[in-house]
Design an enzyme around this catalytic site. Structure first.
Site: not given
Ligand code: RB5
Length: 153
Positions: A8, A65, A67, A98, A133
């Site tokens: 993203d 993204c 996180t 695994h 597994h």
């Molecule tokens: C975008 O602000 C953020 O929510 C996205 O990049 C991500 O971390 C979502 O899980």
């Protein structure tokens, strides 16, 4: 080997860094993420990469993204996808050994360039161990295909 990569708006720079790193390793990379820093809904990239992986058009996927969480949640809604969010190389290797993860995900707001390279390398270089597994993967696949796991009820 051919991998799809998706991201993203938070992860354009890291996506380009990882794409170049993979290409340096001789891996073909199909970029289906955004190349713009304008706000971009991560499920679109997660879905695109998930479909390419599940259909066998690519050998695996990389998702980034902020996180790694949202984009992997979206990819995991595609049948046959096992996307794992990893913030360090040990879990990344185990996700293949695994869990036979076919997509690795991480967060551009969580890991730096060098850690991200270690994460993708650890995942790529590891091999699925099979055995007990495989039985567990088969149970996950059963939930994926039917929405149920009768033996556990
Ligand atoms: C975008 O602000 C953020 O929510 C996205 O990049 C991500 O971390 C979502 O899980």
């Amino acid at each position: 080997m051919k991998l799809a990569i998706g991201n993203d708006h938070t992860a354009v720079d890291l996506k380009n860094t990882i794409k170049a790193h993979l290409e340096q390793r001789g891996i073909e990379v199909l970029n289906v993420g955004t190349d713009s820093c304008e706000s971009f809904d991560y499920p679109l990239s997660g879905y695109r990469v998930g479909k390419l992986v599940a259909s066998g058009e690519v050998d695996g996927g990389v998702l980034i993204c902020g996180t790694g969480v949202g984009i992997s949640l979206a990819a995991n809604k595609v049948e046959g996808v096992r996307a794992c969010v990893c913030s360090e190389p040990y879990t990344a290797a185990l996700s293949k050994r695994h869990n036979n993860a076919n997509i690795i995900a991480f967060g551009a707001r969580v890991v730096g360039d060098e850690m991200a390279k270690l994460i993708v390398d650890s995942w790529i270089d590891a091999s699925f161990e099979g055995g007990r597994h495989q039985r567990r993967i088969d149970l996950i696949t059963q939930i994926d295909k039917t929405g149920e796991l009768p033996a556990a009820e």
